[in-house]
Design an enzyme around this catalytic site. Structure first.
Site, PDB file in Angstrom:
ATOM      1  N   ASP A  44       0.819  -1.033   0.022  1.00  0.00           N
ATOM      2  CA  ASP A  44      -0.144  -0.089   0.105  1.00  0.00           C
ATOM      3  C   ASP A  44       1.001   1.282   0.069  1.00  0.00           C
ATOM      4  OD1 ASP A  44      -2.551  -1.360  -0.066  1.00  0.00           O
ATOM      5  OD2 ASP A  44      -2.815  -0.920   1.913  1.00  0.00           O
ATOM      6  N   GLY A  45       1.840   1.107   0.487  1.00  0.00           N
ATOM      7  CA  GLY A  45       3.020   2.413   0.813  1.00  0.00           C
ATOM      8  C   GLY A  45       3.257   2.641  -0.706  1.00  0.00           C
ATOM      9  N   GLU A 115      -4.188  10.703   4.260  1.00  0.00           N
ATOM     10  CA  GLU A 115      -4.764  11.394   5.491  1.00  0.00           C
ATOM     11  C   GLU A 115      -3.770  12.531   5.541  1.00  0.00           C
ATOM     12  OE1 GLU A 115      -1.428   9.361   6.690  1.00  0.00           O
ATOM     13  OE2 GLU A 115      -3.295   8.118   6.599  1.00  0.00           O
ATOM     14  N   ASP A 144      -2.010  14.516  21.541  1.00  0.00           N
ATOM     15  CA  ASP A 144      -0.640  14.251  20.737  1.00  0.00           C
ATOM     16  C   ASP A 144      -0.829  14.635  19.066  1.00  0.00           C
ATOM     17  OD1 ASP A 144       0.616  13.473  22.891  1.00  0.00           O
ATOM     18  OD2 ASP A 144       0.651  11.232  22.336  1.00  0.00           O
ATOM     19  N   ALA A 152     -10.131   5.946   1.496  1.00  0.00           N
ATOM     20  CA  ALA A 152      -9.040   5.005   1.222  1.00  0.00           C
ATOM     21  C   ALA A 152      -8.147   4.915   2.446  1.00  0.00           C
ATOM     22  CB  ALA A 152      -8.197   5.561  -0.057  1.00  0.00           C
ATOM     23  N   ALA A 156      -5.805   2.964   7.262  1.00  0.00           N
ATOM     24  CA  ALA A 156      -4.407   3.164   7.765  1.00  0.00           C
ATOM     25  C   ALA A 156      -4.111   3.727   9.099  1.00  0.00           C
ATOM     26  CB  ALA A 156      -3.946   3.990   6.401  1.00  0.00           C
TER      27      ALA A 156
END
Length: 255
Positions: A44-45, A115, A144, A152, A156
């Site tokens: 996916d990366g 994202e 944080d 999509a 992740a």
């Protein structure tokens, strides 16, 4: 039977490079500017990098899993590739546009198919103000970080931060806090995809924050604006038996 001019791209792993050699020998390989479809070999990366690298051409991308994570990929098989591409179902991705203003006053613009995430840069928690369509929704969020994910990208980083999984093709975005401290009960929101999101960094000098659109990072930001792109699209191709919707449902019931 129709055949497609294919441009193969592959991650640098040994497995992906071996598949590249075998597939190119069988089906031929043309440069992306002469291709009708891109076949991406990796995880996916690597698929994300392919979408960014070739978005100007807007060619459909058919992925085959040759990496550790392959939610956006089809199974790797050497046989019948042309037929698989012909039968593939198209899913249109519309990325997010991030406009990040830094302490220096400069503005950086980047796209995110997965994202946009804001993260604290030091040991101190970030203090941010969240506005939606010009209306303040959270006067102060202590955390944080916080992210906005596309459908999509919802499986992740968003899922790891306990955000909701969004069905592919749905006109929705997920806004998810990362380790929220206050308000303690706020666990995020599901937003219409046409939403205009603004995040202001409170006390950016004492509590610096970075903003990242997929892998494009801007440090020391003071405000970030996020919206769905109205111009950019990319198309992913999936085998009919890929069962993307079923996989999305199953992800929500895994322990």
């Amino acid at each position: 039977m129709d055949t497609h001019r294919i441009a193969f791209v592959a991650s640098p792993t040994e497995e992906a490079q071996a598949a590249l050699a075998a597939l190119s020998a069988r089906y031929g390989d043309v440069p992306p500017d002469q291709a009708e479809v891109i076949v991406a070999l990796g995880g996916d990366g690597f698929m994300l990098r392919t979408l960014h690298r070739h978005r100007a051409r807007r060619l459909p991308v058919y992925g085959m899993k040759l990496g550790s994570v392959g939610f956006l990929m089809n199974q790797h098989h050497l046989d019948d590739l042309q037929e698989r591409i012909r039968r593939a179902q198209a899913t249109v991705l519309r990325p997010l546009v991030m406009e990040a203003v830094s302490e220096s006053g400069s503005t950086a613009t980047a796209l995110a198919f997965n994202e946009v995430s804001l993260l604290r840069q030091t040991k101190q928690a970030a203090h941010v103000r969240v506005s939606l369509n010009g209306v303040v929704k959270l006067p102060e969020l202590i955390c944080d970080g916080v992210l906005v994910a596309t459908p999509a990208g919802s499986t992740a980083y968003n899922l790891s931060a306990h955000g909701p999984i969004l069905p592919f093709g749905s006109p929705l975005l997920a806004m998810t806090p990362i380790s929220p401290f206050r308000p303690r009960r706020w666990r995020g929101a599901i937003l219409p995809s046409h939403s205009e999101i603004s995040i202001e960094i409170l006390d950016p000098y004492k509590r610096p924050v970075s903003a990242t659109a997929d892998s494009n990072e801007v440090r020391d930001v003071v405000e970030v604006h996020i919206r769905e792109s109205r111009e950019e699209t990319m198309t992913l191709l999936f085998d009919p038996e890929h069962g993307l919707e079923e996989r999305i449902l199953n992800e929500q019931f895994e322990l």
